[in-house]
Design an enzyme around this catalytic site. Sequence first.
Site, PDB file in Angstrom:
ATOM      1  N   CYS A 396       0.839  -1.216   0.000  1.00 21.40           N
ATOM      2  CA  CYS A 396       0.000   0.000   0.000  1.00 21.40           C
ATOM      3  C   CYS A 396       0.865   1.254   0.000  1.00 21.40           C
ATOM      4  CB  CYS A 396      -0.848   0.045   1.270  1.00 21.40           C
ATOM      5  SG  CYS A 396      -1.935  -1.331   1.508  1.00 21.40           S
TER       6      CYS A 396
HETATM    7  N1  LIG Z   1      -3.679  -0.562  -1.113  1.00 24.61           N
HETATM    8  C1  LIG Z   1      -4.139  -0.467   0.130  1.00 24.61           C
HETATM    9  O1  LIG Z   1      -4.639  -1.426   0.724  1.00 24.61           O
HETATM   10  N2  LIG Z   1      -4.079   0.735   0.736  1.00 24.61           N
HETATM   11  C2  LIG Z   1      -4.451   0.939   2.118  1.00 24.61           C
HETATM   12  C3  LIG Z   1      -5.186   2.227   2.284  1.00 24.61           C
HETATM   13  C4  LIG Z   1      -5.531   2.528   3.745  1.00 24.61           C
HETATM   14  C5  LIG Z   1      -6.327   3.828   3.877  1.00 24.61           C
HETATM   15  N3  LIG Z   1      -6.501   4.187   5.305  1.00 24.61           N
HETATM   16  C6  LIG Z   1      -7.705   3.690   3.217  1.00 24.61           C
HETATM   17  O2  LIG Z   1      -8.639   3.316   3.920  1.00 24.61           O
HETATM   18  O3  LIG Z   1      -7.800   3.958   2.008  1.00 24.61           O
END
Ligand SMILES: NC(=O)NCCC[C@H](N)C(=O)O
Length: 406
Positions: A396
């Site tokens: 991420c």
């Molecule tokens: N690729 C991913 O799984 N990204 C994580 C994003 C976490 C962020 N707090 C969200 O909820 O979008």
Amino acid sequence: MAGVNVPSEIMPLKKVLLHRPGDELLNLTPNTLEELLFDDIPFLKVAQEEHDAFAKILRDEGVEVVYLEDLMAEVLDLYPELREKFLKQWIFEAGIRTDRYQKIIYDYLNDNYPTNKELVLKTMAGINLQELHTDKSNSLVDLVSDASKLVCAPMPNLYFTRDPFAMIGNGVSINRMYSETRNRETIYGEYIFKYHPDLQDVPEYYSRYNTFHIEGGDILNINDKVLAIGISQRTEPDAIDQIAKNIFESDSPIETILAFNIPNSRAFMHLDTVFTQIDYDKFTIHPGIMGPLTVFEIKSDGKGGIKVRERNETLEEILTEYVGRPVTLIPCGGGDRIAAEREQWNDGSNTLCIRPGTVVVYERNDVTNAVLEEAGINVLQMPSAELSRGRGGPRCMSMPLWRDAE
Ligand SMILES: NC(=O)NCCC[C@H](N)C(=O)O
């Protein structure tokens, strides 16, 4: 190197885009956590130390690390006339609609953040009312507004550079995000892919101005001819229809898109929170999605449209067909259901592969990490106590810009 080249998730990573967590994490408050998609407020100092450790692991493996804030500042340095355009667009997209406040905020930023790097970081961090020395005598808004009110919300999810725009082969999807708070993040992608010398010629397969939402955590390059996209809480089928048509109509060599229909939930918000490739023939997977998972194969109909068929084989059989060799699925948690749920929640499946068989993982997911090592995977562990409060892992927090071809 100019342009992007990401034909897979596993070939040697040469260049990657990160964002170092900044003051945006200091503007998280208990009553904004849910709206800003965080489960707690990270300790910024330690989150930065953990992120620096992540960057060091990558550099020690020969990966060039570039930062989003630097690319954006370089664009404004190269094209000074864009500073006003960017600022006014950012203010509008922050939801500031009155001429008075638009001018107050524009002047505040211009007067207090003269260098473009400082300005970019401040647009990421957000602005609260008490910073603005407004003349309280002539505005009801100022007299009644809570001084701690955030007039321009922070963007705390920016360190998850995987999501606002995503490389697809030699092109990019500049995404329309599921939530308003994260949709604001895509402004930086708009500018760097339009103006940055290294990125301005990259073909765009999706626009942030499209209607339907799609996020980069759902986009996985299987190889130069096959792309996987999750249907998830964040990515809707209409967006996949749209990007499939765009890709098939372009010069992209992609011939097949595999749509993975996963449960619509916050824990499984993106496909990469439950499924990532870690070697030529190995994937991690969260056992919890295996039951409900359906896979649809999307190809061009040769007339500007698409044809879709549901694949009823097992996931191993489907992947073996497209990967071209027998595939092994390694369960997050190693078969222990409680460990699987605990470690998937803390991104035990969200590995970043930097070459076949070598992955970066969160040290906290020790059950899954041990299972990966038993399977012969080289596991590079990074600290994660504070960064994981944002509900994202090493994949991420990274957007590859260049991987070697086969
Ligand atoms: N690729 C991913 O799984 N990204 C994580 C994003 C976490 C962020 N707090 C969200 O909820 O979008």
